[in-house]
Scaffold this motif. Structure first.
Motif, mmCIF file in Angstrom:
data_model
loop_
_atom_site.group_PDB
_atom_site.id
_atom_site.type_symbol
_atom_site.label_atom_id
_atom_site.label_comp_id
_atom_site.label_asym_id
_atom_site.label_seq_id
_atom_site.Cartn_x
_atom_site.Cartn_y
_atom_site.Cartn_z
ATOM 1 N N SER A 7 -37.509 -9.068 -23.164
ATOM 2 C CA SER A 7 -36.578 -8.933 -24.270
ATOM 3 C C SER A 7 -36.040 -10.298 -24.661
ATOM 4 O O SER A 7 -36.103 -11.251 -23.897
ATOM 5 N N GLN A 8 -35.483 -10.369 -25.856
ATOM 6 C CA GLN A 8 -34.782 -11.568 -26.285
ATOM 7 C C GLN A 8 -33.448 -11.639 -25.546
ATOM 8 O O GLN A 8 -32.952 -10.634 -25.042
ATOM 9 N N LEU A 9 -32.872 -12.814 -25.515
ATOM 10 C CA LEU A 9 -31.577 -13.000 -24.874
ATOM 11 C C LEU A 9 -30.494 -13.133 -25.937
ATOM 12 O O LEU A 9 -30.793 -13.583 -27.031
ATOM 13 N N PRO A 10 -29.262 -12.774 -25.624
ATOM 14 C CA PRO A 10 -28.794 -12.152 -24.399
ATOM 15 C C PRO A 10 -29.348 -10.740 -24.252
ATOM 16 O O PRO A 10 -29.760 -10.110 -25.228
ATOM 17 N N ALA A 11 -29.332 -10.262 -23.007
ATOM 18 C CA ALA A 11 -29.912 -8.952 -22.722
ATOM 19 C C ALA A 11 -29.160 -8.268 -21.589
ATOM 20 O O ALA A 11 -28.497 -8.923 -20.780
ATOM 21 N N ILE A 12 -29.277 -6.946 -21.559
ATOM 22 C CA ILE A 12 -28.752 -6.139 -20.461
ATOM 23 C C ILE A 12 -29.917 -5.371 -19.864
ATOM 24 O O ILE A 12 -30.962 -5.223 -20.491
ATOM 25 N N LEU A 13 -29.729 -4.880 -18.638
ATOM 26 C CA LEU A 13 -30.770 -4.092 -17.976
ATOM 27 C C LEU A 13 -30.401 -2.619 -18.082
ATOM 28 O O LEU A 13 -29.306 -2.211 -17.675
ATOM 29 N N VAL A 14 -31.306 -1.840 -18.626
ATOM 30 C CA VAL A 14 -31.103 -0.397 -18.762
ATOM 31 C C VAL A 14 -32.187 0.309 -17.968
ATOM 32 O O VAL A 14 -33.289 -0.210 -17.794
ATOM 33 N N ALA A 15 -31.855 1.492 -17.456
ATOM 34 C CA ALA A 15 -32.813 2.307 -16.707
ATOM 35 C C ALA A 15 -32.390 3.764 -16.854
ATOM 36 O O ALA A 15 -31.355 4.060 -17.457
ATOM 37 N N SER A 16 -33.174 4.653 -16.287
ATOM 38 C CA SER A 16 -32.804 6.063 -16.236
ATOM 39 C C SER A 16 -32.432 6.412 -14.809
ATOM 40 O O SER A 16 -33.189 6.122 -13.875
ATOM 41 N N ASP A 17 -31.261 6.999 -14.637
ATOM 42 C CA ASP A 17 -30.819 7.446 -13.324
ATOM 43 C C ASP A 17 -31.760 8.544 -12.841
ATOM 44 O O ASP A 17 -32.020 9.504 -13.570
ATOM 45 N N ARG A 19 -31.456 10.826 -10.498
ATOM 46 C CA ARG A 19 -30.863 12.130 -10.219
ATOM 47 C C ARG A 19 -30.421 12.858 -11.485
ATOM 48 O O ARG A 19 -30.648 14.039 -11.646
ATOM 49 N N GLU A 20 -29.743 12.148 -12.386
ATOM 50 C CA GLU A 20 -29.154 12.786 -13.559
ATOM 51 C C GLU A 20 -29.986 12.641 -14.823
ATOM 52 O O GLU A 20 -29.770 13.364 -15.791
ATOM 53 N N GLY A 21 -30.896 11.670 -14.852
ATOM 54 C CA GLY A 21 -31.727 11.456 -16.024
ATOM 55 C C GLY A 21 -31.033 10.711 -17.143
ATOM 56 O O GLY A 21 -31.590 10.520 -18.209
ATOM 57 N N GLU A 22 -29.803 10.273 -16.922
ATOM 58 C CA GLU A 22 -29.047 9.567 -17.961
ATOM 59 C C GLU A 22 -29.388 8.093 -17.984
ATOM 60 O O GLU A 22 -29.767 7.514 -16.965
ATOM 61 N N ALA A 23 -29.204 7.489 -19.137
ATOM 62 C CA ALA A 23 -29.342 6.040 -19.243
ATOM 63 C C ALA A 23 -28.194 5.397 -18.484
ATOM 64 O O ALA A 23 -27.037 5.807 -18.616
ATOM 65 N N VAL A 24 -28.531 4.397 -17.668
ATOM 66 C CA VAL A 24 -27.532 3.650 -16.915
ATOM 67 C C VAL A 24 -27.780 2.158 -17.127
ATOM 68 O O VAL A 24 -28.879 1.744 -17.503
ATOM 69 N N PHE A 25 -26.754 1.367 -16.866
ATOM 70 C CA PHE A 25 -26.786 -0.063 -17.142
ATOM 71 C C PHE A 25 -26.398 -0.826 -15.883
ATOM 72 O O PHE A 25 -25.447 -0.433 -15.201
ATOM 73 N N ALA A 26 -27.124 -1.915 -15.587
ATOM 74 C CA ALA A 26 -26.789 -2.734 -14.432
ATOM 75 C C ALA A 26 -25.410 -3.345 -14.637
ATOM 76 O O ALA A 26 -25.120 -3.905 -15.689
ATOM 77 N N ALA A 27 -24.574 -3.202 -13.615
ATOM 78 C CA ALA A 27 -23.197 -3.690 -13.682
ATOM 79 C C ALA A 27 -22.872 -4.440 -12.397
ATOM 80 O O ALA A 27 -23.684 -4.502 -11.478
ATOM 81 N N VAL A 28 -21.670 -4.972 -12.323
ATOM 82 C CA VAL A 28 -21.252 -5.736 -11.150
ATOM 83 C C VAL A 28 -21.388 -4.904 -9.880
ATOM 84 O O VAL A 28 -21.867 -5.388 -8.864
ATOM 85 N N ALA A 29 -20.994 -3.645 -9.932
ATOM 86 C CA ALA A 29 -21.017 -2.784 -8.748
ATOM 87 C C ALA A 29 -22.174 -1.788 -8.795
ATOM 88 O O ALA A 29 -21.993 -0.608 -8.524
ATOM 89 N N GLY A 30 -23.368 -2.228 -9.159
ATOM 90 C CA GLY A 30 -24.524 -1.338 -9.185
ATOM 91 C C GLY A 30 -24.872 -0.882 -10.582
ATOM 92 O O GLY A 30 -25.290 -1.679 -11.412
ATOM 93 N N TRP A 31 -24.675 0.403 -10.858
ATOM 94 C CA TRP A 31 -25.026 0.985 -12.159
ATOM 95 C C TRP A 31 -23.812 1.645 -12.780
ATOM 96 O O TRP A 31 -22.945 2.163 -12.068
ATOM 97 N N THR A 32 -23.767 1.663 -14.090
ATOM 98 C CA THR A 32 -22.688 2.317 -14.820
ATOM 99 C C THR A 32 -23.273 3.085 -16.001
ATOM 100 O O THR A 32 -24.301 2.708 -16.540
ATOM 101 N N ARG A 33 -22.590 4.151 -16.385
ATOM 102 C CA ARG A 33 -22.956 4.882 -17.601
ATOM 103 C C ARG A 33 -22.357 4.228 -18.835
ATOM 104 O O ARG A 33 -22.755 4.510 -19.946
ATOM 105 N N ASP A 34 -21.377 3.362 -18.630
ATOM 106 C CA ASP A 34 -20.648 2.719 -19.725
ATOM 107 C C ASP A 34 -21.348 1.421 -20.134
ATOM 108 O O ASP A 34 -21.306 0.443 -19.389
ATOM 109 N N PRO A 35 -21.976 1.385 -21.307
ATOM 110 C CA PRO A 35 -22.686 0.174 -21.713
ATOM 111 C C PRO A 35 -21.772 -1.038 -21.888
ATOM 112 O O PRO A 35 -22.230 -2.176 -21.807
ATOM 113 N N ARG A 36 -20.476 -0.808 -22.074
ATOM 114 C CA ARG A 36 -19.539 -1.926 -22.222
ATOM 115 C C ARG A 36 -19.361 -2.703 -20.927
ATOM 116 O O ARG A 36 -18.927 -3.844 -20.944
#
Length: 107
Positions: A7-17, A19-36
């Motif tokens: 991807s172009q920069l800046p960028a965030i890391l997204v994946a699918s959880d 267990r739940e199948g929801e989009a999650v985002f790499a955060a300081v403490a692992g994964w978050t559902r909150d893209p902010r």
């Protein structure tokens, strides 16, 4: 595992959880559902670190399909996906904007 998408920069890391199948985002403490709260890679080195984190989490069966998403930084400092598809994915299903992620995380 398939090759990670670039991807172009800046960028965030997204994946699918896995267990739940929801989009999650790499955060300081692992994964978050909150893209902010997503960690933002401003340079190639930080992007590669996010990709390594995603690959490790995939190997530990926590997420599937981790990849970088190009973002722009809003006036509030929060990352916003540049592409329509990723913006929709960040919000969740679009049929009821008053429920779920769309109601919780206005981006």
């Amino acid at each position: 595992m398939a090759a990670l998408k670039r991807s172009q920069l800046p960028a965030i890391l997204v994946a699918s959880d896995l267990r739940e199948g929801e989009a999650v985002f790499a955060a300081v403490a692992g994964w978050t559902r909150d893209p902010r709260q997503a960690l933002v890679a401003q340079d190639k080195r930080a992007a590669e670190a996010l990709e390594r984190f995603g690959a490790t989490e995939f190997l530990h069966a926590k997420v599937v399909d981790p990849y970088l998403v190009a973002v722009e930084i809003g006036a509030d400092g929060a990352p916003r996906p540049r592409h329509y598809r990723e913006a929709l994915r960040a919000l969740g299903p679009s049929v009821r904007p008053d429920l779920g992620k769309q109601a919780d995380f206005q981006i």
